[in-house]
Each structure stands twice: as C-alpha cells, then as structure tokens.
Motif scaffolding. Sequence first.
Motif, PDB file in Angstrom:
ATOM      1  N   LEU A 281       0.831  -1.370  -0.165  1.00 28.14           N
ATOM      2  CA  LEU A 281      -0.068  -0.089  -0.020  1.00 28.14           C
ATOM      3  C   LEU A 281       1.034   1.309   0.202  1.00 28.14           C
ATOM      4  CD1 LEU A 281      -2.430   1.561   0.190  1.00 28.14           C
ATOM      5  CD2 LEU A 281      -2.571   1.419   2.738  1.00 28.14           C
ATOM      6  N   ILE A 282       0.931   2.041  -1.025  1.00 33.70           N
ATOM      7  CA  ILE A 282       1.509   3.434  -1.250  1.00 33.70           C
ATOM      8  C   ILE A 282       0.611   4.463  -0.568  1.00 33.70           C
ATOM      9  CG2 ILE A 282       2.607   5.061  -2.516  1.00 33.70           C
ATOM     10  CD1 ILE A 282       2.995   2.957  -4.459  1.00 33.70           C
ATOM     11  N   VAL A 283       1.145   5.004   0.598  1.00 35.25           N
ATOM     12  CA  VAL A 283       0.377   6.317   1.268  1.00 35.25           C
ATOM     13  C   VAL A 283       1.190   7.498   0.508  1.00 35.25           C
ATOM     14  CG1 VAL A 283      -0.381   7.271   3.089  1.00 35.25           C
ATOM     15  CG2 VAL A 283      -0.464   4.832   3.171  1.00 35.25           C
ATOM     16  N   ALA A 284       0.624   8.324  -0.175  1.00 32.26           N
ATOM     17  CA  ALA A 284       1.213   9.315  -0.722  1.00 32.26           C
ATOM     18  C   ALA A 284       0.598  10.761  -0.639  1.00 32.26           C
ATOM     19  CB  ALA A 284       1.276   9.206  -2.318  1.00 32.26           C
ATOM     20  N   ASP A 285       1.313  11.778  -0.339  1.00 32.04           N
ATOM     21  CA  ASP A 285       1.154  13.254  -0.301  1.00 32.04           C
ATOM     22  C   ASP A 285       0.406  13.403  -1.891  1.00 32.04           C
ATOM     23  OD1 ASP A 285       1.541  16.067  -1.332  1.00 32.04           O
ATOM     24  OD2 ASP A 285       1.683  16.082   0.816  1.00 32.04           O
TER      25      ASP A 285
ATOM     26  N   SER B 129       6.960  -4.730  -9.435  1.00 33.49           N
ATOM     27  CA  SER B 129       6.526  -5.852 -10.478  1.00 33.49           C
ATOM     28  C   SER B 129       5.080  -6.227 -10.426  1.00 33.49           C
ATOM     29  CB  SER B 129       7.650  -6.836 -10.628  1.00 33.49           C
ATOM     30  OG  SER B 129       7.419  -7.543  -9.080  1.00 33.49           O
ATOM     31  N   LYS B 130       4.517  -5.812  -9.299  1.00 37.67           N
ATOM     32  CA  LYS B 130       3.196  -6.364  -9.096  1.00 37.67           C
ATOM     33  C   LYS B 130       2.155  -5.114  -8.658  1.00 37.67           C
ATOM     34  CE  LYS B 130       2.666  -8.296  -4.874  1.00 37.67           C
ATOM     35  NZ  LYS B 130       2.996  -9.394  -3.974  1.00 37.67           N
ATOM     36  N   GLU B 131       0.986  -5.523  -8.821  1.00 38.58           N
ATOM     37  CA  GLU B 131      -0.037  -4.286  -8.637  1.00 38.58           C
ATOM     38  C   GLU B 131       0.093  -3.797  -7.198  1.00 38.58           C
ATOM     39  OE1 GLU B 131      -4.836  -3.757  -8.957  1.00 38.58           O
ATOM     40  OE2 GLU B 131      -3.914  -5.476  -9.775  1.00 38.58           O
ATOM     41  N   VAL B 132       0.042  -2.428  -6.772  1.00 41.14           N
ATOM     42  CA  VAL B 132      -0.001  -1.879  -5.658  1.00 41.14           C
ATOM     43  C   VAL B 132      -1.305  -1.097  -5.398  1.00 41.14           C
ATOM     44  CG1 VAL B 132       2.373  -1.973  -5.448  1.00 41.14           C
ATOM     45  CG2 VAL B 132       1.166   0.057  -6.432  1.00 41.14           C
ATOM     46  N   LYS B 133      -1.969  -0.871  -4.117  1.00 41.32           N
ATOM     47  CA  LYS B 133      -3.022  -0.162  -3.817  1.00 41.32           C
ATOM     48  C   LYS B 133      -2.370   1.013  -3.500  1.00 41.32           C
ATOM     49  CE  LYS B 133      -5.879  -3.724  -1.942  1.00 41.32           C
ATOM     50  NZ  LYS B 133      -5.037  -5.130  -2.586  1.00 41.32           N
ATOM     51  N   CYS B 134      -3.121   2.158  -3.528  1.00 43.65           N
ATOM     52  CA  CYS B 134      -2.576   3.651  -3.217  1.00 43.65           C
ATOM     53  C   CYS B 134      -3.697   4.301  -2.303  1.00 43.65           C
ATOM     54  CB  CYS B 134      -2.353   4.356  -4.241  1.00 43.65           C
ATOM     55  SG  CYS B 134      -1.222   3.658  -5.606  1.00 43.65           S
ATOM     56  N   PHE B 135      -3.377   5.200  -1.497  1.00 46.08           N
ATOM     57  CA  PHE B 135      -4.241   5.999  -0.500  1.00 46.08           C
ATOM     58  C   PHE B 135      -3.612   7.255  -0.527  1.00 46.08           C
ATOM     59  CE2 PHE B 135      -5.419   8.105   3.210  1.00 46.08           C
ATOM     60  CZ  PHE B 135      -6.973   7.669   3.452  1.00 46.08           C
ATOM     61  N   LEU B 136      -4.311   8.642  -0.813  1.00 47.86           N
ATOM     62  CA  LEU B 136      -3.716   9.723  -1.047  1.00 47.86           C
ATOM     63  C   LEU B 136      -4.071  10.591   0.061  1.00 47.86           C
ATOM     64  CD1 LEU B 136      -4.240  10.630  -4.761  1.00 47.86           C
ATOM     65  CD2 LEU B 136      -2.398   9.271  -3.861  1.00 47.86           C
ATOM     66  N   VAL B 137      -3.231  11.085   0.450  1.00 43.70           N
ATOM     67  CA  VAL B 137      -3.538  12.099   1.643  1.00 43.70           C
ATOM     68  C   VAL B 137      -3.451  13.703   1.411  1.00 43.70           C
ATOM     69  CG1 VAL B 137      -2.557  12.680   4.030  1.00 43.70           C
ATOM     70  CG2 VAL B 137      -2.281  10.362   3.087  1.00 43.70           C
TER      71      VAL B 137
ATOM     72  N   ARG C  63      -1.081  -8.961   7.845  1.00 43.22           N
ATOM     73  CA  ARG C  63      -0.083  -8.762   8.581  1.00 43.22           C
ATOM     74  C   ARG C  63       1.442  -8.626   7.757  1.00 43.22           C
ATOM     75  NH1 ARG C  63      -1.122 -11.815  14.671  1.00 43.22           N
ATOM     76  NH2 ARG C  63      -2.013  -9.904  15.472  1.00 43.22           N
ATOM     77  N   SER C  64       1.218  -9.461   6.604  1.00 40.27           N
ATOM     78  CA  SER C  64       2.398  -9.491   5.602  1.00 40.27           C
ATOM     79  C   SER C  64       2.180  -8.153   4.607  1.00 40.27           C
ATOM     80  CB  SER C  64       2.355 -10.853   4.811  1.00 40.27           C
ATOM     81  OG  SER C  64       2.386 -11.884   5.776  1.00 40.27           O
ATOM     82  N   THR C  65       1.429  -7.413   4.935  1.00 39.15           N
ATOM     83  CA  THR C  65       1.149  -6.259   3.964  1.00 39.15           C
ATOM     84  C   THR C  65       2.546  -5.457   4.206  1.00 39.15           C
ATOM     85  OG1 THR C  65      -0.943  -6.054   3.631  1.00 39.15           O
ATOM     86  CG2 THR C  65      -0.080  -4.168   3.293  1.00 39.15           C
ATOM     87  N   VAL C  66       3.110  -4.706   3.439  1.00 38.98           N
ATOM     88  CA  VAL C  66       4.022  -3.437   3.584  1.00 38.98           C
ATOM     89  C   VAL C  66       3.342  -2.184   2.919  1.00 38.98           C
ATOM     90  CG1 VAL C  66       6.221  -2.733   2.919  1.00 38.98           C
ATOM     91  CG2 VAL C  66       5.967  -5.041   3.504  1.00 38.98           C
ATOM     92  N   ILE C  67       3.582  -1.053   4.101  1.00 37.70           N
ATOM     93  CA  ILE C  67       2.937   0.227   3.747  1.00 37.70           C
ATOM     94  C   ILE C  67       4.337   0.943   3.199  1.00 37.70           C
ATOM     95  CG2 ILE C  67       2.257   2.452   4.727  1.00 37.70           C
ATOM     96  CD1 ILE C  67       0.185   0.861   6.552  1.00 37.70           C
ATOM     97  N   VAL C  68       4.118   1.726   2.161  1.00 40.64           N
ATOM     98  CA  VAL C  68       5.102   2.439   1.531  1.00 40.64           C
ATOM     99  C   VAL C  68       4.749   4.095   1.672  1.00 40.64           C
ATOM    100  CG1 VAL C  68       6.572   3.345  -0.423  1.00 40.64           C
ATOM    101  CG2 VAL C  68       5.620   0.633  -0.094  1.00 40.64           C
ATOM    102  N   ALA C  69       5.433   4.662   2.831  1.00 38.69           N
ATOM    103  CA  ALA C  69       5.221   6.144   2.811  1.00 38.69           C
ATOM    104  C   ALA C  69       5.853   6.972   1.974  1.00 38.69           C
ATOM    105  CB  ALA C  69       5.663   6.482   4.247  1.00 38.69           C
ATOM    106  N   PHE C  70       5.157   7.614   1.077  1.00 38.32           N
ATOM    107  CA  PHE C  70       5.645   8.325  -0.167  1.00 38.32           C
ATOM    108  C   PHE C  70       5.285   9.806  -0.122  1.00 38.32           C
ATOM    109  CE2 PHE C  70       5.410   9.329  -5.019  1.00 38.32           C
ATOM    110  CZ  PHE C  70       6.858   9.175  -5.038  1.00 38.32           C
ATOM    111  N   GLY C  71       6.302  10.745   0.360  1.00 40.52           N
ATOM    112  CA  GLY C  71       5.855  12.223   0.694  1.00 40.52           C
ATOM    113  C   GLY C  71       6.853  12.550   1.626  1.00 40.52           C
TER     114      GLY C  71
END
Length: 358
Positions: free
Chosen positions: A38-42, A58-66, A92-100
């Motif tokens: 999950l990419i959490v992006a500004d 290389s795989k599909e990712v989910k996104c949440f915009l802030v 619990r195996s998900t990784v969050i990616v903080a982008f901002g």
Amino acid sequence: MLIQVPTPSKKYEVEVRPGLLKEAGRKIEVIAPASSYLIVADETVASLYLKTLIHSFSKEVKCFLVPSGEQSKSMRMFEKLSAYCLEQGLDRSTVIVAFGGGVVGDLAGFVAGTYMRGIRFVQVPTTLLAHDSSVGGKVAVNLTKGKNMIGVFHQPEAVLFDTGLLKTLPQKEWRSGFAEIAKLGLISDVSFYNWLQEHIFHLDAVEESIVTKMIGRAVQIKANIVSEDEREQGIRAYLNLGHTLAHAIEAEMGYGGITHGEAVAIGIRFALNVSNKFLGSKVDVDNFTEWFDSLGYSLHIPKDLDAERLLERMRTDKKATHGKLMMVLLKKTGVACVTEVPVDVVRTMLIQELEAVI
C-alpha cells in the motif's frame, strides 16, 4: 550512498542518491517481500511522481492519497487510513510505503506501527525535512493541544531517498528542511556545521553533489544518535534543539500556519540565547542569525502570539517532567544538554523577544 542504521529493535539501510525512485519498487520487493503493498502518498507528490513509483513495482499496488499539509497528521486521518487498510483486506504480511514528506511518513508509519499490532513499512521521502523524520522510527500524529503527542517507536524496513525529487521543492520547503540539518551540526558536529556555512549560501539551485553529501552526512549523524539511544532516554533528546518553542508556535498558529522547520529555526535562535543567558555559554548567536537571515528565514516569534500561552504549551512538551520546563541547550557549539530552565527566565525572554518584534 548507503548508511547503516543499527538500532536495538531493527537494522536497516538508508540509500541516498538521485534517480532512485525508478528502482524503488523492485528494491522494496527484495528488502521487504509482502503479500501486498500500500502506497500512502501526499496528493501533491502523487501528481508529480506516483506513476513512476507504481511502475517501479513488478506487481500491482494499492494507493491511498493524503491531502497535503500538517492538518493531515491527525487522529481523523489516522482512523480513515486504518479503516481503508481493513476494507482492502490488508494483512500482517502487507508492507506500507510512505511516499511524501514528514506528514505522510509520520501518518503512514503510525498506522503501520498500530495496524494489527504492527506491520512493516518503508519510507520513500520526497522533501528535505523528511531526511530527519524518515530515519529513527518516531511516528506520530498531532492533537489540538500538542504536536506528535500520540505515536509509537516503529522502525522502517528501509529508507530510499531520491535526492533528484528535491528539484521541484518550493523555497519554503527548503527552509523547513534545512533548519533540521543545521541543528545536527549545532548539537553534535562542529565540522559539519562549519562545512554547511561554507557551502550553503542560498537555498535555490543548490548543486546536486552538495545536496547528496549534505543529506548523507545529516542522516549519518542521526543514525549514530538513534543507534545509541533508540527510544529517547538520553542523547536522542538533543535532536529536539529548538523544538520546545517551535512546537508551541506551531500549535498556537494552527498546524500549517508556519512550516515545522521555520518554527524550529525560531526555536533554535531562542534556545541559543537561553543557553548563553542561563548556562553562561558563548554560542555565536549573531553568526547563526546572520546566516539564517541571508537564507530567507524570519527568526522572530510572530508578534501576534502571546508569551503566556506559548509558555504553557512549552511546559507540556514531551521532555517535561513533573511540570518542569525542560529545554535542549548548548554548552558550546557541538555540545548539547537537556536541562530544567526556570519558568521566570523563559517568560522574561519570551516577553523581550515579542516586544522586540516591530
């Protein structure tokens, strides 16, 4: 440039170089294999760079915009993002990616540290200020009455810092980030502080090689401190030089009314003056003031603020114990300490500072 951050709870690397964003996804997949990302992006950052980051996986990712701005670092947004994680079936195996910048890094990191009692996350910072907030694992949100009051210590799996992204930052964001860099020299590394004064004359069009070297050294200093004191029981508190007053100013002006780094610059100047008056130090405040004035900072407390209200907020700072006002001060440039300062001393200096503002 690779910097190791060996904390007691986790060892990880910070990579700092231009062009890194195009490789970020595949690097993350190697460093932190996951069931989903999950990419959490500004929102502002997303409009410029989100497609590049998504395509690097290389795989599909989910996104949440802030929404951009300090107002997003709130319990309301924390609840909204946490609910989204649950709705999307993140496990619990998900990784969050903080982008901002720091706001997204703190918010996403706090959600990662609490969702299902803690999942992994990676920091992909995009602002100069985030060189500081992305390293060390302190993640939090604000309350109306205090900054960063609700949070946890939760170290990232990695920090990937593409310095090329800083080219699009407005001057205000450069000022916000650079104050935290200069602070590191003041508290622990005189040679770095002197190097900054020799190489940073303005905050526009800084050479890429200088930016990379500057951020790399700043991250190394922060990593050394965090490695020795992960949970702020000792020297890590020195990183709060200027923050006691800065957090009070931010809260009084409403979060977003002034950037964090611009408030920190005001707080640093005030702390240096307190150091000289209360500890008898001989820190060259005029040198700091002239340098930061030349970089476009306003170093006076905004004139419409009230000394008593600022003082009350300073007394509820996280360093406070038993209601005592604690501040990070300098014994000399490069040597910091945390000490109790009498309320009357701070009150008098706040009033004098506000009266001096034209």
